[in-house]
Each structure stands twice: as C-alpha cells, then as structure tokens.
Design an enzyme around this catalytic site. Structure first.
Site, PDB file in Angstrom:
ATOM      1  CE  LYS A 156       4.158   0.172  -0.068  1.00 43.72           C
ATOM      2  NZ  LYS A 156       2.776  -0.291  -1.201  1.00 43.72           N
ATOM      3  CB  SER A 203       6.851  -3.347  -4.010  1.00 41.80           C
ATOM      4  OG  SER A 203       7.923  -3.303  -3.082  1.00 41.80           O
ATOM      5  CE1 TYR A 205       4.220   3.477  -0.001  1.00 44.16           C
ATOM      6  CE2 TYR A 205       6.627   4.672  -0.646  1.00 44.16           C
ATOM      7  CZ  TYR A 205       4.905   3.725  -0.313  1.00 44.16           C
ATOM      8  OH  TYR A 205       4.655   3.302  -1.596  1.00 44.16           O
ATOM      9  CG  ASN A 225      -3.469  -1.048  -6.085  1.00 44.08           C
ATOM     10  OD1 ASN A 225      -2.085   0.266  -6.770  1.00 44.08           O
ATOM     11  ND2 ASN A 225      -4.380   0.636  -5.923  1.00 44.08           N
TER      12      ASN A 225
END
Length: 276
Positions: free
Chosen positions: A155, A137, A151, A86
């Site tokens: 992901k 994700s 970012y 996480n």
C-alpha cells in the site's frame, strides 16, 4: 439537472467494496464493467442491470487478461471514465516468517496488477482528455505496525505511485485519488487475508498484535462505497482520503508523530548535530 452518466471499470467486484461500489454505480444510472475472476459471483448484479452492466473476467496478475478486459469494456461502452483499482488482499504475519511465494503473490496482485491495469486504461483517458483513477489503498498505506509489513509495503507502493501519477496526468484532465479505509466489516479478515505461519520465536508478539487488532471496531463498508461515489463526482477531488473516524484519527496521529520527530531531529538533518 440530469446527472452525468459515467462509465466505471472496477476490479474485484465479487465481494466487499468492489461489489458494493458496482451496485451503487449501477443504481445511480451509470454503466459499469463488473469484473471478477469468477463471473458467477457477479451474475446477479449484471442480470439486474443488463443494459448498463457487463460481466468481464479479469485476473489482475495476468497481463493478457488485463488487456482483454479493458478492450471488452471499451467495446461495450466506448470509453472508461472512472477506473477503480480495488482488487487486492492482505498478507498478515511476521516479516521473517513469510515465504517467497507469499511475498511475490501479494505484490503481484496489490502492486503490479494495479500498475498493469492502470497502464492499460490511462492512454484512453489521456486521448479523451478526462478520467479519474481511484486506487484503494488503506490507512496502513500511511502507517504500519506489527504483522503488517508486507501488506503495508504494497500500500505504501500504491501511495507513492499514485502521487507521482497525479502529477503526470493533471495536464490531461485525469485525476487520481487514494482511498484509505480503516477497519471495515467486509470479508477482508477472512476470504481476503493470507496468514503467515508464525515461528516459535514470535508467538508472544503475534498474540499481542492479534489481540490488539481484534479489539478494533469494524465500521459499515457502505461508508467507503458512498465516499468513492462522492469523490468520483468532484471536479477537484483529493489525492488522499482517509475514510472512517478511525482512519481519520490514525492519519492525524501519524502526521503529528512524523512532525514531532522531524522537528526533534532537525538539527541533525541540517548538519548542526543533535542536542539532547
């Protein structure tokens, strides 16, 4: 029938999804390695469930910290059934304007840190013949937009890694799931966001993009926590799970757009050329 008690290892429990998930798992009766860089931020959770919770210091960008944290969890509980990657944050702004330090830091946390922690846990899961790796994700791991280049890149990397990992680990009874939240009302847009300073050339673009993102509806983060708890209980969980009405709609739109483009250029793909 009694619920099976699982052992969770959750990174980034000081706030947001990680904190909510640690609380939910503990309230369910499970055992949790509650990790954070600052243990004061999770002391209340651990104190309330002292028999089944362990506060463990973890910095996912430090490989020695990762190995030490996993060893402490194994020592405390004997195994890890569910790993939830996480920990992470967003780097938001124009691609051209990011600094080298900003770029490397977001990849160190969101990608390399996740890899290190997963590698530290997976051998134990393989030995015990079971386990579930749940990677946080984002819907921008499927699609991207202005100001989200770095970012989204982290992901997208997590998505590709997870898909390959699922194929490698299935014979050992280990499942892999990607959770793809849309916009949620956590501290993500403040505490967990590193803004890139925009140069004059991109002022108009930045203003338009920020205005568009500001208009999004932010849902209750408890829905993400509930989805993860349910997914962890499934014998055959999904590889990818968009969470939230907005995320599901965005995923559908992205798939339709990709399919349309694929068919439009199919002739060129197969050497037949493109007919206007």
């Amino acid at each position: 029938m009694m619920k099976k008690q699982r052992v969770w290892f959750i990174s980034g429990c000081s706030s947001g999804f990680g904190r909510g998930l640690a609380r939910a798992a503990l309230e369910r009766g499970d055992c949790v390695a509650v990790t954070a860089r600052n243990l004061d931020a999770v002391s209340d959770l651990v104190d309330k469930h002292a028999a089944r919770a362990r506060a463990i210091q973890l910095d996912v960008t430090d490989s020695s910290s990762v190995r030490r944290a996993v060893a402490q969890a194994i020592e405390a509980f004997g195994r890890i059934d569910v790993l939830v990657n996480n920990a992470g944050y967003a780097l938001q702004g124009v691609f051209e304007d990011a600094t080298d330090a900003q770029i490397r830091r977001v990849f160190e946390t969101n990608v390399f840190g996740l890899m290190d922690l997963t590698r530290a846990v997976v051998s134990g899961m393989r030995t015990q013949g079971s386990g579930h790796i749940i990677n946080l994700s984002s819907i921008v791991g499927r699609l991207s937009g202005p100001l989200l280049a770095y970012y989204s890149a982290t992901k997208f990397a997590v998505e590709g890694l997870s898909e390959a990992l699922a194929g490698e680990l299935t014979d050992f009874g280990i499942r892999v799931t990607l959770i793809e939240p849309g916009p949620y009302a956590t501290d993500f847009a403040s505490r967990s966001l590193d803004p890139i300073a925009s140069s004059d050339a991109y002022v108009k673009l930045t203003e338009r993009a920020n205005a568009s993102y500001a208009g999004m509806i932010f849902d209750d983060p408890q829905a993400v926590v509930d989805a993860i708890v349910q997914v962890a209980s499934l014998a055959t969980p999904p590889l990818r799970l968009p969470v939230g009405t907005q995320a599901l709609g965005m995923a559908r739109d992205a798939l339709r757009a990709q399919s349309t483009e694929l068919e439009r250029w199919a002739g060129l793909s197969t050497g037949g050329g493109y007919v206007v």
